[in-house]
Design a protein around this motif. Structure first.
Motif, PDB file in Angstrom:
ATOM      1  N   ILE A 113      16.060  -8.856 -37.485  1.00 35.30           N
ATOM      2  CA  ILE A 113      15.437  -8.292 -38.668  1.00 35.30           C
ATOM      3  C   ILE A 113      15.708  -9.234 -39.843  1.00 35.30           C
ATOM      4  CG2 ILE A 113      17.418  -6.818 -39.204  1.00 35.30           C
ATOM      5  CD1 ILE A 113      15.368  -4.737 -40.277  1.00 35.30           C
ATOM      6  N   ALA A 114      14.641  -9.609 -40.532  1.00 35.94           N
ATOM      7  CA  ALA A 114      14.771 -10.459 -41.717  1.00 35.94           C
ATOM      8  C   ALA A 114      15.248  -9.596 -42.876  1.00 35.94           C
ATOM      9  CB  ALA A 114      13.439 -11.113 -42.050  1.00 35.94           C
ATOM     10  N   CYS A 115      16.254 -10.092 -43.588  1.00 33.39           N
ATOM     11  CA  CYS A 115      16.839  -9.337 -44.695  1.00 33.39           C
ATOM     12  C   CYS A 115      16.988 -10.211 -45.926  1.00 33.39           C
ATOM     13  CB  CYS A 115      18.218  -8.807 -44.303  1.00 33.39           C
ATOM     14  SG  CYS A 115      18.181  -7.554 -43.017  1.00 33.39           S
ATOM     15  N   LEU A 116      17.147  -9.547 -47.045  1.00 31.61           N
ATOM     16  CA  LEU A 116      17.469 -10.201 -48.306  1.00 31.61           C
ATOM     17  C   LEU A 116      18.879  -9.779 -48.686  1.00 31.61           C
ATOM     18  CD1 LEU A 116      14.131  -9.548 -50.187  1.00 31.61           C
ATOM     19  CD2 LEU A 116      14.872 -11.675 -49.101  1.00 31.61           C
ATOM     20  N   GLU A 117      19.672 -10.745 -49.055  1.00 32.72           N
ATOM     21  CA  GLU A 117      21.042 -10.465 -49.462  1.00 32.72           C
ATOM     22  C   GLU A 117      21.033  -9.769 -50.816  1.00 32.72           C
ATOM     23  OE1 GLU A 117      24.757 -13.107 -50.939  1.00 32.72           O
ATOM     24  OE2 GLU A 117      23.662 -13.857 -49.200  1.00 32.72           O
ATOM     25  N   ASP A 118      21.795  -8.707 -50.906  1.00 33.06           N
ATOM     26  CA  ASP A 118      21.903  -7.990 -52.170  1.00 33.06           C
ATOM     27  C   ASP A 118      23.228  -8.298 -52.840  1.00 33.06           C
ATOM     28  OD1 ASP A 118      20.883  -6.167 -54.114  1.00 33.06           O
ATOM     29  OD2 ASP A 118      22.254  -4.655 -53.336  1.00 33.06           O
ATOM     30  N   LEU A 119      24.306  -8.324 -52.055  1.00 36.78           N
ATOM     31  CA  LEU A 119      25.626  -8.478 -52.642  1.00 36.78           C
ATOM     32  C   LEU A 119      26.598  -8.972 -51.581  1.00 36.78           C
ATOM     33  CD1 LEU A 119      27.311  -7.758 -55.239  1.00 36.78           C
ATOM     34  CD2 LEU A 119      27.677  -5.530 -54.180  1.00 36.78           C
ATOM     35  N   ARG A 120      27.487  -9.863 -51.990  1.00 38.96           N
ATOM     36  CA  ARG A 120      28.592 -10.305 -51.126  1.00 38.96           C
ATOM     37  C   ARG A 120      29.879  -9.725 -51.686  1.00 38.96           C
ATOM     38  NH1 ARG A 120      28.342 -15.437 -48.040  1.00 38.96           N
ATOM     39  NH2 ARG A 120      26.125 -15.690 -47.667  1.00 38.96           N
ATOM     40  N   VAL A 121      30.694  -9.199 -50.800  1.00 37.03           N
ATOM     41  CA  VAL A 121      31.960  -8.602 -51.200  1.00 37.03           C
ATOM     42  C   VAL A 121      33.053  -9.151 -50.295  1.00 37.03           C
ATOM     43  CG1 VAL A 121      33.236  -6.442 -51.431  1.00 37.03           C
ATOM     44  CG2 VAL A 121      30.787  -6.473 -51.908  1.00 37.03           C
TER      45      VAL A 121
END
Length: 131
Positions: A31-39
């Motif tokens: 599934i292609a995704c867009l990164e929202d946040l890295r923690v």
């Protein structure tokens, strides 16, 4: 800064900046995704992301007229009809990893006029709550 409510440890936050592909090796799907946040918490990095395409659920009304997600066995039976229905609207059903998604131009309801908006008014005889 932000911190983990359970441990109080500070999170290191980085701004989103990339596209990702999430792989489900067991199901052999992506599934292609867009990164929202890295923690980063406890020394481990986590990435919050969301599908590039529109995630969908295929639902049906149960015996008490409650809208519920169809089971995996039912899904196999209804996927061909769902694909055909979506194709008639120039949409493509994708059996992605994690969830089903739809590619194509989705119509958005005017603000304040969604199917669950009580002020939207009654539906025509030819309409149903599921569009």
């Amino acid at each position: 800064g932000e911190s983990d409510p359970a441990t109080g440890e500070a999170w290191e936050l980085e701004p989103p900046d990339r596209k990702l592909v999430v792989v489900d090796y067991q199901a052999q799907k992506v599934i292609a995704c867009l990164e929202d946040l890295r923690v980063t918490a406890n020394g481990q990095e986590f990435i919050l992301c969301y599908p590039s395409d529109t995630p969908i659920l295929i639902c049906a009304f149960d015996a008490s007229d409650t809208l519920v997600q169809v089971s995996e066995s039912e899904l196999v039976e209804v996927l061909p009809a769902a694909r055909e229905c979506l194709a008639s609207r120039q949409l493509t059903l994708i059996e992605s990893a994690v969830t089903l998604t739809v590619q194509g131009p989705l119509e958005e309801a005017p603000e304040g006029q969604g199917p669950f908006d009580p002020t939207a008014g009654a539906l025509d005889d030819e309409e149903d709550w599921v569009r």
